[in-house]
Scaffold this motif. Structure first.
Motif, PDB file in Angstrom:
ATOM      1  N   VAL A 180       0.972  -1.137  -0.047  1.00 33.85           N
ATOM      2  CA  VAL A 180       0.011  -0.087   0.058  1.00 33.85           C
ATOM      3  C   VAL A 180       0.865   1.565  -0.070  1.00 33.85           C
ATOM      4  O   VAL A 180       1.876   1.352   0.758  1.00 33.85           O
ATOM      5  N   SER A 181       0.673   2.097  -0.818  1.00 33.83           N
ATOM      6  CA  SER A 181       1.518   3.510  -0.884  1.00 33.83           C
ATOM      7  C   SER A 181       0.223   4.414  -0.535  1.00 33.83           C
ATOM      8  O   SER A 181      -0.866   4.481  -1.190  1.00 33.83           O
ATOM      9  N   ILE A 182       0.503   5.367   0.022  1.00 29.70           N
ATOM     10  CA  ILE A 182      -0.518   6.576   0.598  1.00 29.70           C
ATOM     11  C   ILE A 182      -0.023   7.650   0.058  1.00 29.70           C
ATOM     12  O   ILE A 182       1.138   8.315   0.420  1.00 29.70           O
ATOM     13  N   GLU A 183      -0.835   8.627  -0.452  1.00 29.43           N
ATOM     14  CA  GLU A 183      -0.761   9.925  -1.168  1.00 29.43           C
ATOM     15  C   GLU A 183      -1.491  10.907  -0.401  1.00 29.43           C
ATOM     16  O   GLU A 183      -2.728  10.522  -0.186  1.00 29.43           O
ATOM     17  N   THR A 184      -1.037  12.017  -0.354  1.00 31.37           N
ATOM     18  CA  THR A 184      -2.201  13.121   0.206  1.00 31.37           C
ATOM     19  C   THR A 184      -2.415  14.106  -0.811  1.00 31.37           C
ATOM     20  O   THR A 184      -1.669  14.499  -1.836  1.00 31.37           O
ATOM     21  N   ALA A 185      -3.524  14.741  -0.820  1.00 32.21           N
ATOM     22  CA  ALA A 185      -3.904  16.103  -1.466  1.00 32.21           C
ATOM     23  C   ALA A 185      -4.725  16.879  -0.790  1.00 32.21           C
ATOM     24  O   ALA A 185      -5.221  16.568   0.101  1.00 32.21           O
ATOM     25  N   GLY A 186      -4.744  18.047  -1.294  1.00 31.32           N
ATOM     26  CA  GLY A 186      -5.352  19.314  -0.513  1.00 31.32           C
ATOM     27  C   GLY A 186      -4.607  20.136   0.305  1.00 31.32           C
ATOM     28  O   GLY A 186      -3.435  20.277  -0.228  1.00 31.32           O
ATOM     29  N   ASP A 187      -5.192  20.493   1.418  1.00 28.61           N
ATOM     30  CA  ASP A 187      -4.401  21.361   2.299  1.00 28.61           C
ATOM     31  C   ASP A 187      -3.274  20.361   3.012  1.00 28.61           C
ATOM     32  O   ASP A 187      -3.466  20.230   4.192  1.00 28.61           O
ATOM     33  N   VAL A 188      -2.175  20.221   2.586  1.00 28.07           N
ATOM     34  CA  VAL A 188      -1.106  19.505   3.133  1.00 28.07           C
ATOM     35  C   VAL A 188      -0.479  20.056   4.332  1.00 28.07           C
ATOM     36  O   VAL A 188      -0.251  21.182   4.308  1.00 28.07           O
ATOM     37  N   CYS A 192       2.680  14.768  11.615  1.00 24.78           N
ATOM     38  CA  CYS A 192       2.533  13.097  11.309  1.00 24.78           C
ATOM     39  C   CYS A 192       1.011  12.773  12.128  1.00 24.78           C
ATOM     40  O   CYS A 192       0.844  13.384  13.297  1.00 24.78           O
ATOM     41  N   GLN A 193       0.339  11.937  11.685  1.00 22.96           N
ATOM     42  CA  GLN A 193      -0.802  11.394  12.031  1.00 22.96           C
ATOM     43  C   GLN A 193      -0.747   9.870  12.262  1.00 22.96           C
ATOM     44  O   GLN A 193      -0.119   9.320  11.497  1.00 22.96           O
ATOM     45  N   ASP A 194      -1.449   9.366  13.277  1.00 27.14           N
ATOM     46  CA  ASP A 194      -1.394   7.962  13.468  1.00 27.14           C
ATOM     47  C   ASP A 194      -2.239   7.434  12.327  1.00 27.14           C
ATOM     48  O   ASP A 194      -3.442   7.454  12.271  1.00 27.14           O
ATOM     49  N   VAL A 195      -1.432   6.643  11.447  1.00 29.39           N
ATOM     50  CA  VAL A 195      -2.351   5.880  10.472  1.00 29.39           C
ATOM     51  C   VAL A 195      -2.994   4.459  10.943  1.00 29.39           C
ATOM     52  O   VAL A 195      -3.802   3.909  10.440  1.00 29.39           O
ATOM     53  N   ASN A 196      -2.132   3.810  11.951  1.00 24.76           N
ATOM     54  CA  ASN A 196      -2.786   2.543  12.395  1.00 24.76           C
ATOM     55  C   ASN A 196      -2.891   1.498  11.437  1.00 24.76           C
ATOM     56  O   ASN A 196      -3.937   0.942  11.117  1.00 24.76           O
ATOM     57  N   LEU A 229      -6.607  -0.671   6.814  1.00 24.84           N
ATOM     58  CA  LEU A 229      -5.992   0.535   7.035  1.00 24.84           C
ATOM     59  C   LEU A 229      -6.900   1.445   7.772  1.00 24.84           C
ATOM     60  O   LEU A 229      -8.063   1.449   7.524  1.00 24.84           O
ATOM     61  N   ARG A 230      -6.394   2.029   8.715  1.00 27.20           N
ATOM     62  CA  ARG A 230      -7.360   2.811   9.740  1.00 27.20           C
ATOM     63  C   ARG A 230      -6.546   4.216   9.730  1.00 27.20           C
ATOM     64  O   ARG A 230      -5.575   4.491  10.469  1.00 27.20           O
ATOM     65  N   LEU A 231      -7.109   5.287   9.090  1.00 22.76           N
ATOM     66  CA  LEU A 231      -6.820   6.600   9.107  1.00 22.76           C
ATOM     67  C   LEU A 231      -7.538   7.300   9.416  1.00 22.76           C
ATOM     68  O   LEU A 231      -8.730   7.530   9.710  1.00 22.76           O
ATOM     69  N   ARG A 240      -5.408   9.193  -1.060  1.00 18.83           N
ATOM     70  CA  ARG A 240      -5.223   8.348  -2.129  1.00 18.83           C
ATOM     71  C   ARG A 240      -4.447   7.039  -1.820  1.00 18.83           C
ATOM     72  O   ARG A 240      -3.279   7.473  -1.607  1.00 18.83           O
ATOM     73  N   ALA A 241      -5.133   5.922  -1.491  1.00 18.16           N
ATOM     74  CA  ALA A 241      -4.179   4.745  -1.297  1.00 18.16           C
ATOM     75  C   ALA A 241      -4.101   3.747  -2.499  1.00 18.16           C
ATOM     76  O   ALA A 241      -5.187   3.305  -2.997  1.00 18.16           O
TER      77      ALA A 241
END
Length: 788
Positions: A180-188, A192-196, A229-231, A240-241
Motif C-alpha cells: 500500500v502506498s498512501i498519497e495526500t492531496a489538498g491542504d497538506v 504526522c498522524q497515526d495511520v494505524n 488501514l485505519r486513518l 489516495r491509497a
C-alpha cells in the motif's frame, strides 16, 4: 465490516439491490429504486453507471454472491473493473472469480465495466449500491499482482471541511502480500498522524503498524495477505491509497541456530534485490540459558541514508519487532549477539528502482562467554572483556568479578584499555576489597578514557550493570580491562559522609590482614549543617608506644591540615567530637612493622546534644524536694576525648545549700593520683575561679556541699586527648542545713500567699456570677412588658 455497512445504511439513503445482468445502464441511487431482473449480457463490454441523487456523497457498491469464471491472473480483460467516476476514471479495483468486495467512490458517480461474456445465467453476481454521506467506511477490496489500483477518500482531491476516520480493508490471494502506498492531496500539513495500518494473516490477528506523515508518499508492505488501514484524515485533506498484491518471496522463514554456520541473504544476491522488499527471518536458540545467537553481517551493499532511515537491517531479541531492538545496521561488516530465546532479523527497502546487491550474513549458536567470577592477579597482565566484545553486550545484565592478588601482602591494579558503554545507564563500578560493601573507588560509563584503579586491600571487586533499555538499540562495544598484581600502595584520601546511624570505618585489610606502608586520610563530614561528627575507635592495633612516630593514628578537627587534637598509638582507643561538621583521621605505618590497623564507628550528633561542653556552662536550677543527676557525655558509654564541660547549679533559696554526691566514677589512668588528666572538679561559686570543693577521678567517690547558703556550685569535667572511660554520675539536691537531708518543707510565707490568692479568685468569680444573673432577670421582665 457488517457494523460499518449497517451504520452507513442509515446515514442518507437505503440500499438498492440489482442483479448484475443489466448492461449499458445508468442507475440512480435513490430510496425508490427496486430490484432489477437479470438479463443476458450482450456481446462486447457492458457498462453500468451508478449516480447519486445528491451532489455530495460517495457511491458505495458491494458485490455479493459472486460466481464468475476463475482465471489464474485477473485483469480488465476478464474481470469486472470498478471506476471512480465515469469509465475514464481511475480503477478502484477488480472483481473476478468469487471475490466479494466493496468499493467507494470519491464523488457521486461510480462505474462498472466488464466483458459481457463473463456474465451469464450461471456466472453472475448480486450488486448492492447506495449513496452515503461523507463518511469513510466500507472499501473492502482484493489486490492483484498485475496492476496497482486505488482507494480514494470522499472529496478527493479537494477534501471536505470536517475531519473523519477511514477504515479500508485490502487483501491479496493466499500466498501473496499487500503493498500500500498512501498519497495526500489538498491542504497538506507537516505534522504526522497515526495511520494505524495493520497487517496480518487473519482477521483476528492483525499486527499493529506504522505512522503516516501527511505531505509524503508512504509505502507499506504486509507480511501476510491482509491489510487493514485505519486513518484519521484532517479537514481539507484527502487520501489516495494505491494497492497491489506482491508475489510470495523466499525472503522469510523460521530457522534454528546450531554451532554450524548458516547463511541468510537478500533474494537473488549478489544481484540487485526486488523493489519494495521486506524480509523477516526468525532464528531460534537451542539453549538461551548457556549461550547466544551470533549474527555476522559479512557483506552489505545498500543505499546509505542518514540514521539508517531506509534500506536497513534491524535485529530484535524476540520473534517480532515489538520485542527489544538489539541493533540497527545499514553498513557493514558488523557483529551482533542475541541472548534470548530467538532472534528476528528484519530487512526493509521501500525503493521503486533498486540497483544494490543487498547483503549476506551468517549466524550460529555460541556458548556464553564468562561473565564475572573469581580471578587471581599475578605479575603478568591479564585481560577481561564484556560479553560479546567487540560487538554489543546483552541487557539487562550484571557481571561481578572479584580479583585477588596472588600474594596477600600485595594489591591489584586495574586499567581500562577500552570503554564504550551506554552513558548514564550502563556502568562498571570498582570497589576496594572482595565485596561491594568496600569503598567505591570509582566507576566507568560512556567513553571516559582509560582510568586506572588500585585499592588498599588485597583484592578489587568490579560490578558491570547493563540496564534494560526497551526499544533503544544496544550498539556499544563494551569494554576491556587489564589486571595485574602490584606492590605499590597508592596514597589513600577519602571523604565519607556521617549519617544518623552508626557506620563502621576500618583500615585496609582489617581485621585479618597485616598492613605496611600505609598513608591514608579519611575526612568524615556530617550530612547536615547543624550536626557534629562523633567518632569512636573500637579496636586499635598500630604498633608499640615506643614506635609512635612511625606507626600511629592522628585525629584532626576539620581537615588534616588543621591542628592535630590527638595521636593514638599501640592499642589505645578513644571517642572524639568535632567542633564543627568535620573530623579527619590520618593513619600512617612504615615498611617494618605490620599490624592489624583499626576499627571505628562514626555518626552525626546534633549541636547542643552535650550541653555546657562548648563555651558557656549549662545552668540547672536546684529546688527543694528535688533530686537530680549529672552525667558525663554518652554515659554509661565512653565519653569523648578533649572535652571541657561545665554545669552551673543555681540555688533557688538563700537559706539552702547545694549538696553533690558522686555515685559512679569510672575514668582511666589509675596512675594519675593527682587527677590531672580526666577528672571532675567542684567549685563553690559560679566560675572556675571560685574556691575548689574537690576533684574526683579514677574510681573516686565523694560528697561535697557548698560552703555558703544560697551559693551556686560549678561542676567542671575535663578529659584529655587519650582514651576515655565510662564517666560518672553525680546526684545533686538542696538542703536546709549542712548535713541535712534533701527533703525540705515549703516556706510558710509562700504557703499563705498561695491560700490568699486562691480565696480572692473564688470571691471574684462569685461576684461576676451574681451580677450576670441579675442582668438576665431584668432583661426577661422587660421582654414580657413588650409582648403585652
Amino acid at each position: 465490516m457488517g457494523r460499518f455497512m449497517n451504520l452507513a445504511f442509515c446515514l442518507l439513503y437505503t440500499t438498492t439491490i440489482a442483479k448484475a445482468k443489466w448492461c449499458d445502464e445508468t442507475f440512480l441511487a435513490t430510496p425508490m429504486d427496486s430490484l432489477k431482473e437479470p438479463v443476458v449480457g450482450r456481446r462486447g463490454t457492458c457498462t453500468m453507471s451508478i449516480k447519486g441523487k445528491a451532489a455530495i456523497g460517495a457511491i458505495i457498491v458491494t458485490f455479493k454472491n459472486v460466481n464468475l469464471t476463475y482465471h489464474a491472473t485477473c485483469d480488465v480483460s476478464n474481470s469486472i473493473a470498478v471506476h471512480d467516476g465515469d469509465s475514464s476514471g481511475a480503477i478502484l479495483g477488480l472483481v473476478c472469480g468469487n471475490y466479494t468486495s466493496t468499493f467507494q467512490s470519491s464523488g457521486n458517480v461510480l462505474t462498472l465495466r466488464y466483458p459481457s461474456a463473463e456474465v451469464t445465467d450461471t456466472n453472475a453476481f448480486d450488486l448492492e449500491y447506495r449513496q452515503s454521506d461523507i463518511s469513510c467506511y466500507g472499501p473492502s477490496v482484493t489486490a492483484v499482482s498485475s496492476t496497482e489500483y486505488s482507494i480514494f477518500s470522499v472529496g478527493y482531491p479537494v477534501g471536505v471541511l470536517v475531519s473523519r476516520s477511514c477504515y479500508w480493508f485490502v487483501r491479496a490471494p493466499e500466498g501473496q502480500r499487500v503493498r500500500v502506498s498512501i498519497e495526500t492531496a489538498g491542504d497538506v500539513i507537516s505534522t504526522c498522524q497515526d495511520v494505524n495500518i495493520r497487517f496480518g494473516n487473519s482477521y483476528r490477528y492483525l499486527k499493529n503498524g506504522y505512522v503516516w506523515c501527511p505531505g509524503k508518499t508512504n509505502v507499506y508492505q504486509s507480511w501476510g495477505f491482509m491489510a487493514l488501514l485505519r486513518l484519521k484524515i484532517p479537514p481539507g485533506l484527502s487520501i489516495r491509497a494505491k494497492y497491489r498484491a506482491l508475489e510470495g518471496s523466499t525472503c522469510r522463514g523460521d530457522f534454528r541456530a546450531t554451532q554450524e554456520e548458516q547463511f541468510l541473504m537478500t533474494p537473488g544476491y549478489p544481484n540487485p534485490f526486488p523493489s519494495y522488499l521486506e524480509c523477516r527471518w526468525e532464528i531460534k536458540s537451542p539453549d538461551p540459558t548457556s549461550g547466544s545467537i551470533r549474527i555476522d553481517v559479512l557483506e552489505m551493499e545498500l543505499v546509505e541514508t542518514d540514521g539508517c532511515s531506509s534500506d536497513v537491517i534491524r535485529i530484535y531479541d524476540g520473534k517480532s519487532r515489538y520485542n527489544r531492538l538489539v541493533a540497527t545496521a545499514c553498513r557493514g561488516p558488523a557483529t551482533f549477539y542475541v541472548y534470548g530465546h530467538s532472534a528476528m532479523v528484519q530487512f526493509k527497502s521501500l525503493r521503486d528502482r533498486n540497483t544494490k546487491s543487498g547483503f549476506k550474513l551468517k549466524y550460529y549458536y555460541t556458548r556464553a562467554e564468562p561473565c564475572g567470577g573469581s580471578l587471581v592477579a599475578t605479575s603478568t597482565t591479564q585481560n577481561v572483556t564484556s560479553p560479546g566484545y567487540p560487538a554489543n553486550y546483552p541487557n539487562p545484565l550484571e557481571c561481578v568479578w572479584t580479583i585477588s592478588a596472588d600474594s596477600p601482602e600485595n594489591k591489584v591494579r586495574v586499567t581500562f584499555l577500552e570503554a564504550g558503554l551506554l552513558d548514564g545507564t550502563d556502568v562498571v563500578r570498582v570497589y576496594d576489597g572482595d565485596a561491594t560493601s568496600g569503598y567505591l573507588l570509582g566507576q566507568v560509563s560512556g567513553n571516559n578514557g582509560n582510568p586506572t584503579f588500585t585499592g588498599q586491600e588485597a583484592s578489587l571487586t568490579l560490578v558491570f550493570t547493563a540496564t534494560d533499555n526497551g526499544q533503544k538499540p544496544s550498539t556499544q562495544v563494551g569494554f576491556v580491562f587489564g589486571y595485574v598484581e602490584t606492590q605499590v600502595t597508592p596514597l589513600l584520601q577519602r571523604s565519607i559522609e556521617a549519617q544518623l546511624e552508626e557506620t563502621v570505618l576500618m583500615s585496609p585489610r582489617f581485621p585479618g590482614g597485616k598492613v605496611k606502608d600505609i598513608n591514608a586520610t579519611w575526612t568524615v563530614r556530617s550530612k547536615w549543617d547543624s550536626y557534629e561528627v562523633l567518632l569512636s575507635f573500637l579496636e586499635v592495633d598500630v604498633g608499640d608506644v615506643s614506635d609512635c612516630n612511625n606507626n600511629y593514628i592522628s585525629v584532626y578537627q576539620g581537615y588534616s591540615s588543621s591542628g592535630q587534637i590527638s595521636k593514638i598509638c599501640d592499642n589505645e582507643t578513644g571517642t572524639f567530637l568535632s567542633r564543627d561538621r568535620e573530623l579527619s583521621v590520618v593513619f600512617r605505618t612504615d615498611s617494618k612493622l605490620a599490624r592489624r590497623g583499626f576499627k571505628a564507628e562514626y555518626k552525626m550528633s546534633k549541636f547542643g546534644t552535650f550541653a555546657g561542653c562548648f563555651g558557656f556552662p549549662n545552668e540547672v536550677r536546684v529546688y527543694p524536694n528535688t533530686k537530680g543527676n549529672l552525667e558525663s557525655p554518652l554515659y554509661p558509654n565512653k565519653y569523648p576525648n578533649l572535652m571541657n564541660c561545665s554545669t552551673l547549679l543555681k540555688s533557688i533559696f538563700d537559706d539552702h545549700y547545694i549538696q553533690l554526691e558522686v555515685t559512679d566514677m569510672n575514668m582511666p589512668h589509675p596512675e594519675d593520683t593527682g587527677c590531672t588528666r580526666d577528672f571532675v572538679e567542684f567549685f563553690d561559686g559560679p566560675s572556675s575561679a571560685s574556691p575548689s570543693l574537690g576533684r574526683a577521678c579514677g574510681q573516686t567517690k565523694l560528697t561535697v556541699t557548698s560552703k555558703h547558703a544560697g551559693q551556686d556550685v560549678l561542676v567542671m569535667f575535663i578529659s584529655d586527648s587519650n582514651k576515655g572511660g565510662n564517666g560518672y554520675m553525680i546526684k545533686y539536691s538542696a538542703v536546709k542545713e549542712v548535713g541535712q537531708d534533701t527533703e525540705s518543707s515549703t516556706p510558710v510565707g509562700l504557703t499563705l500567699g498561695i491560700i490568699v490568692g486562691c480565696l480572692a479568685l473564688i470571691l471574684l468569680v462569685g461576684i461576676v456570677v451574681i451580677i450576670r444573673r441579675r442582668s438576665m432577670r431584668k432583661w426577661s421582665l422587660e421582654q414580657r412588658e413588650i409582648h403585652r
